[in-house]
Every structure is written in C-alpha cells, then in structure tokens.
Design an enzyme around this catalytic site. Structure first.
Site, PDB file in Angstrom:
ATOM      1  N   ARG A 131       5.100  28.699  49.058  1.00 49.79           N
ATOM      2  CA  ARG A 131       4.262  29.867  48.791  1.00 49.79           C
ATOM      3  C   ARG A 131       3.191  29.988  49.876  1.00 49.79           C
ATOM      4  NH1 ARG A 131       3.258  30.107  43.606  1.00 49.79           N
ATOM      5  NH2 ARG A 131       1.315  31.233  43.633  1.00 49.79           N
ATOM      6  N   LYS A 157      -3.254  34.478  40.046  1.00 49.44           N
ATOM      7  CA  LYS A 157      -3.470  35.724  39.300  1.00 49.44           C
ATOM      8  C   LYS A 157      -4.514  35.543  38.201  1.00 49.44           C
ATOM      9  CE  LYS A 157       0.856  37.600  39.113  1.00 49.44           C
ATOM     10  NZ  LYS A 157       2.008  37.991  38.313  1.00 49.44           N
ATOM     11  N   GLU A 207       5.893  39.493  37.534  1.00 44.52           N
ATOM     12  CA  GLU A 207       5.508  39.556  36.136  1.00 44.52           C
ATOM     13  C   GLU A 207       4.417  40.614  36.054  1.00 44.52           C
ATOM     14  OE1 GLU A 207       4.764  35.408  35.250  1.00 44.52           O
ATOM     15  OE2 GLU A 207       3.935  36.050  33.321  1.00 44.52           O
TER      16      GLU A 207
HETATM   17  P1  ATP Z   1       0.449  33.585  40.367  1.00 45.47           P
HETATM   18  O1  ATP Z   1       0.885  32.179  40.630  1.00 45.47           O
HETATM   19  O2  ATP Z   1      -0.513  34.135  41.374  1.00 45.47           O
HETATM   20  O3  ATP Z   1      -0.003  33.831  38.973  1.00 45.47           O
HETATM   21  P2  ATP Z   1       3.156  34.324  39.904  1.00 45.47           P
HETATM   22  O4  ATP Z   1       4.008  33.472  40.713  1.00 45.47           O
HETATM   23  O5  ATP Z   1       3.061  33.992  38.465  1.00 45.47           O
HETATM   24  O6  ATP Z   1       1.748  34.453  40.595  1.00 45.47           O
HETATM   25  P3  ATP Z   1       4.941  36.523  39.758  1.00 45.47           P
HETATM   26  O7  ATP Z   1       4.618  37.909  39.400  1.00 45.47           O
HETATM   27  O8  ATP Z   1       5.765  35.720  38.824  1.00 45.47           O
HETATM   28  O9  ATP Z   1       3.553  35.826  40.029  1.00 45.47           O
HETATM   29  O10 ATP Z   1       5.553  36.450  41.214  1.00 45.47           O
HETATM   30  C1  ATP Z   1       6.580  37.274  41.653  1.00 45.47           C
HETATM   31  C2  ATP Z   1       7.228  36.637  42.847  1.00 45.47           C
HETATM   32  O11 ATP Z   1       6.290  36.442  43.876  1.00 45.47           O
HETATM   33  C3  ATP Z   1       7.811  35.287  42.509  1.00 45.47           C
HETATM   34  O12 ATP Z   1       9.091  35.196  43.089  1.00 45.47           O
HETATM   35  C4  ATP Z   1       6.857  34.322  43.126  1.00 45.47           C
HETATM   36  O13 ATP Z   1       7.512  33.156  43.508  1.00 45.47           O
HETATM   37  C5  ATP Z   1       6.328  35.119  44.337  1.00 45.47           C
HETATM   38  N1  ATP Z   1       4.998  34.652  44.697  1.00 45.47           N
HETATM   39  C6  ATP Z   1       3.906  34.556  43.906  1.00 45.47           C
HETATM   40  N2  ATP Z   1       2.870  34.029  44.578  1.00 45.47           N
HETATM   41  C7  ATP Z   1       3.301  33.785  45.838  1.00 45.47           C
HETATM   42  C8  ATP Z   1       2.701  33.224  47.016  1.00 45.47           C
HETATM   43  N3  ATP Z   1       1.433  32.814  47.037  1.00 45.47           N
HETATM   44  N4  ATP Z   1       3.463  33.142  48.138  1.00 45.47           N
HETATM   45  C9  ATP Z   1       4.736  33.559  48.140  1.00 45.47           C
HETATM   46  N5  ATP Z   1       5.354  34.078  47.062  1.00 45.47           N
HETATM   47  C10 ATP Z   1       4.659  34.195  45.923  1.00 45.47           C
HETATM   48 MG    MG Z   2       5.584  33.733  37.852  1.00 49.46          MG
END
Ligand code: ATP
Ligand code: MG
Length: 565
Positions: free
Chosen positions: A266, A276, A40
């Site tokens: 994760r 984030k 995102e």
């Molecule tokens: P955050 O929870 O930090 O706000 P997010 O999951 O909303 O992050 P995205 O940009 O939607 O952030 O994530 C893109 C991809 O990265 C998704 O497939 C998500 O599952 C993966 N991802 C995000 N954080 C992690 C993590 N800590 N470990 C592994 N994969 C992750």
């Molecule tokens: Mg997300």
C-alpha cells in the site's frame, strides 16, 4: 515506434504488469484481462486509493481489458449513498472509465446465500453460538492451535434450519454466526473456521430491509470476483494471509473460472494519515472542513486544492508498484504537483498584502492596457491584458525604507521593475496618524516598458503589482501540510491529532488580483507570480467574492536543503 509505444516502453515495469503479460502469453484466463477496483463506501477515497485505481484501471487499459467498479458493501451500518456518489465522481475525475454497469457486492447476496447453503449441505459450514469472547479463546494464537467449537459437528439439517432462522430475522443480533468448517489448527488463523455470516438487523443502502444477515468481506470478495469474471484480483499486502481463504471458497464452491489474487504494498506517505477511520475522525470532530477540505489527502480534497488528475496519475506512476512496504516522501507528491503546474498553469498577478503606490508622474485618468504572456516559455498559451494606472498595489513585503543589496525589491530612493510593466522609483513614504505607512509615492520611467533604462541604469529587482481601480478583491486561503510530524500516527500512545499543524490554513481577506482572473474556473491552476500556485475554490467562490486556494508554494519550504525560504 509510435509515440504511444515509446511512452509505454519508457514506463518502469513492475511485477503485476509482468504477471499479466506472462498470463496473456500463456493464454491463462483465455488471454483476458479483467480487473476491478473494490472500494468500501464508508468514506471518501484518498491518495492510497488513487494508487490502486491507477494500477487496476491502467492494467486493463494497457492490455485491452476491462476494469469494474464494485462497491464492497457488506457493512451497511457504516456505508452511505453520499460516499458512493463521491467515489464515482473521484474515479471519473481521475480520468478512468469503469466497465458499465457499476457493481455492488450486494448484487450477489442471493447467490452468496445459496452458496452458503451449499457449503452447509457439504458439511463445510456450521452455525456457531460461541460468544465473541469465547470465539476468541477457541481461536488460539499465532503459536497455539485453536480448539473446535462445541457447535462444529451439528447435523446438516440443524445447520440449515438455524441458518434459515438467521436469515429470517428470527434470531437476535450477535446470538450466532455462520462459520466455514476448515481447520482450527491451521497455522494461518484466517483458516480457523472463519465467519461467513453475521446477523445484523439493519437496512442496507442497496437492498433495503431484505436481509437480516450480512456476509463477511472474506466470504464475499473472491466469489464476487468470480461472478464478474475478474482475472487478476489486485489488493494490498494485508490480504496476503487471506489468500488461502480466498482460494478455499473458490475451490469448495461450484465455480469454474477462478480469479487469482495478487498483493502489492500500500502507499504510505509521510506527514499524512491515510486511514479512513482517522480521516473520518478529522471530519467528524471538525479539525478540517469536510472530506473535501483542501488539506485532506482525499482525491476530492486534492482536486479542490487545485491538483490536476494528470499530476496525481503521474505521481502514482512515479512511485511504482512493489511488494515491499515503504514510506513515500510527501515531497515527491508535491514535486509532481509543482512540476505539472509549472508547465501548465497560466501566470497571473495577485497582491496578498496590498500597499498602495501612487505614480505621481502618471496622468491622472489614464489607463493603459499592457500585454503580458500567459506563460514565459509557452507563447502558444497566448497573452492577457493588464490594465496599468496611476494607482497600483504592491505587496507590503516588497517595500522597505532601507535595505542592503540583497533585498531586490522596492527601496526608498531606488528603482525596481514592475513585472510586465515599467521601472518605478520610490520617492516618498506617506504615513497615517498612527505613523504606519499608508502609501508610497513613486515616479515611473515611461521609456522602460519592455526594455532596460536607456542610460544604462541597472535595475535588478522585479515585483508584482495590480492596478488599484481595475482589480478584484479576493479572499486567499493559504494551505500548508496538515501535520507537523513526519509520522503522525506512528506511535500508538500518542494521539495523532496532537500533530496537527495549527497554521495549515491561513485566510487572507482583501487581496488584490489582476482583473483577468475574473474568468478563472476552479479546475484551472494559476501561478500567482512570486507567490505560488492557486486555483479558484470549487464551492465557496462567487462572482462577487472570488476565493482562491493555494495549491502549493513555488518552492519546497519544508526541505531542509532549502534555506532561502
Ligand atoms: P483504509 O485502510 O484507509 O480504511 P480500506 O483499505 O479499508 O482503506 P477500501 O475502500 O476497502 O479501503 O479500499 C479499496 C481498495 O483500495 C482496496 O483494494 C485497497 O487495498 C486499496 N487501498 C486502500 N488503501 C490503499 C493504500 N494506502 N495504497 C494502495 N491501495 C490502497
Ligand atoms: Mg477495505
């Protein structure tokens, strides 16, 4: 076996790899492997994303498949082009290439809209006017079924007309939503008539002012995967409960090739936050200097700090891929960084707290070019020239007027070896008017270049130094962990900001670096002997004013086992 095969064979296997290998064998998805990384664009990527990137791209690579980059841009109010650019740069820097072109969920807004109209036509979606509070009440709880919305049984015609009005911007934001008609008594709350579209009168970084309604993540993701021909849609465990919904949309729309969703745990790291929202707060409130501050667990922060893509990829491989949640010790990441730098970083000398030494028996105007290996165990990394002269700098901490035998540095009246150069003896301390030590007068033994003293004197200590009039004046930024607490955001009632390490950055001016470092470039790590690993700052260093960031210390000073430091 070829080296490549050996490498692959030695990689620890994991359940995702097994699933893909199995699917290939059974010719599921016609044997294709097509993954995607779907960030995102509402912030910079962090170490957790690196894990997901490595997994998605390496599975595609390993099985001769493809990996897409798709921006999951359904929430325009929080998204920015700057984030899109940073995310692309990070992935490229990590060494991965996505299948061109870059995709955006917004590329599919027309198709998603048509599919929503289709679901309405099938009696499987409706416009609902419950307020958010009412909707929450109707939704029920984990132990209690929900109730049907009073708007649930509207006619197809009325729903089509209202949805058209939503789309045309004729209805106010928040006045209604489009919901899927699934099952208000489902034990899975995600299936209790989830929202598909919201009204948002905001412009979008990709589609401008075209849309007044935006689809939800859940309504967008699976269909985007299907449109792109994704075979294995890999995401983190929090989406496990969304999988039935992911499948409901695919099953209820005219879609033939159905991707499958798989979830993995994760990455959580101690001493680190990877939300984030919290990272953005650190940036917005000025606790750090931007998303790419070297203390941030962002990919760009680590890059600026001097971490190599290879170290990061190695770390992601080491931690593995599993389905159970765990917390990885940040010491493992630091170990991967140190290990990589120890093998690959050229050595150099830099005096952080300079103390002048005058070698009284060294000719006044003589400058000698000594040679020093760039790496103690890798002759192939070559040598560099080290100018040696009558005036040099050593570190303040490397001299004492009196010391016991444990102190293997320069002591008044005793000898020490200058790294890559001669043995010197401290003869006299010169003080300023305030009584502080101004300089040390020493004598050197010209017979000790590259060999021990001839008469069998034992000189145990070795210290680093630079020539006083042939060195660079540099700024050094000593970075340390950003948080003092092992789990900075574990407690809901304690603000994670209270755990910030006040000494996470110490800036030293007037450090003296050996002249060869004038050729340093930011992506190259150096070991400053006896001090740690450093790299030139990507943004703040100039030719007149080099700035070096400490990537990491030589030893783990946080480990309870290591009492030496
Ligand atoms: P955050 O929870 O930090 O706000 P997010 O999951 O909303 O992050 P995205 O940009 O939607 O952030 O994530 C893109 C991809 O990265 C998704 O497939 C998500 O599952 C993966 N991802 C995000 N954080 C992690 C993590 N800590 N470990 C592994 N994969 C992750
Ligand atoms: Mg997300």
């Amino acid at each position: 076996m070829t080296v490549k095969e050996q490498n692959e064979a030695s990689r620890p296997s994991h359940f995702i790899r097994n699933i893909i290998a199995d699917d290939r064998e059974k010719n599921v998805h016609q044997g294709r492997v097509h993954t995607r990384f779907p960030p995102e664009p509402n912030g910079f990527l962090h170490i957790g994303h690196a894990k997901s990137i490595c997994l998605n791209f390496s599975m595609a690579e390993e099985f001769g498949g493809k990996c897409n980059l798709r921006f999951d841009d359904t929430n325009p109010a929080k998204e920015e082009q700057a984030y899109i650019d940073a995310i692309k740069a990070d992935i490229e820097w990590l060494g991965f290439r996505w299948e061109e072109p870059v995709h955006y969920a917004s590329d599919y807004f027309d198709q998603l809209h048509d599919w929503a109209v289709y679901l309405i036509g099938q009696g499987k979606a409706y416009v609902c006017h419950l307020s958010p509070d009412e909707a929450r009440e109707y939704r029920g709880t984990l132990t209690e079924a929900g109730k049907d919305s009073p708007y649930r049984n509207r006619s197809v015609e009325e729903n089509l007309r209202l949805f058209e009005q939503m789309k045309n911007g004729e209805l106010a934001e928040g006045s209604c939503v489009l919901r899927a008609k699934i099952d208000m008594s489902s034990p899975n709350i995600n299936l209790r008539d989830p929202i598909m579209y919201r009204i948002r009168h905001v412009s979008h970084h990709q589609t401008g002012n075209k849309w007044k309604i935006y689809p939800t993540y859940d309504y967008t993701h699976g269909q985007s995967d299907a449109i792109e021909g994704i075979t294995h849609s890999i995401c983190t465990l929090e989406f496990e409960d969304h999988r039935p919904l992911y499948e409901w949309y695919l099953d209820n729309l005219p879609i033939e090739n159905k991707p499958r969703q798989y979830e993995f745990a994760r990455l959580n790291l101690n001493y680190t936050v990877t939300s984030k929202r919290k990272l953005k707060q650190l940036v917005d409130e000025g606790h750090v200097n931007g998303w790419d501050d070297p203390r941030m667990p962002t990919i760009s922060g680590m890059r600026r700090r001097g971490v190599s893509p290879a170290a990061l990829r190695h770390f992601c491989e080491m931690i593995g891929v599993a389905r159970s949640e765990s917390i990885v010790d940040v010491g493992m990441l630091e170990h991967a960084i140190r290990d990589d730098l120890d093998k690959n970083a050229p050595r150099a000398m830099c005096v952080l707290n300079p103390l002048k030494v005058v070698i009284t028996n060294y000719p006044q105007d003589q400058i000698e070019q000594l040679k020093a290996p760039n790496h103690p165990n890798k002759p192939e990394m070559g040598e560099r020239q080290l100018p040696f002269a009558r005036e040099i700098y050593i570190d303040v901490d490397d001299f004492r007027e009196e010391a016991n035998k444990k102190y293997k540095r320069l002591v008044l009246g005793k000898e020490v070896r200058l790294r890559n150069a001669y043995v010197i003896r401290a003869d006299e301390v010169i003080r300023n008017a305030e009584g502080e030590i101004d300089e040390i007068r020493c004598t050197y033994d010209p017979e000790t270049l590259g060999q021990n003293p001839l008469d069998g004197r034992k000189v145990k200590g070795v210290i680093h130094w630079v020539a006083a009039h042939r060195c660079l004046d540099v700024e050094v930024r000593l970075y340390d962990r950003l948080f003092l607490a092992e789990h900075p955001d574990a407690k809901k009632d304690v603000d994670f900001l209270t755990h910030i390490n006040p000494d996470s950055l110490r800036v030293l001016q007037g450090c003296k670096a050996e002249s060869s470092l004038a050729n340093a470039h930011p992506e190259q790590g150096f070991q400053f002997e006896r001090e740690g690993y450093f790299c030139l700052d990507r943004f703040d260093a100039t030719e007149d004013k080099p700035v070096f960031n400490r990537t990491i210390s030589l030893r783990d000073s946080w480990s309870k086992l290591d009492s030496e430091n």
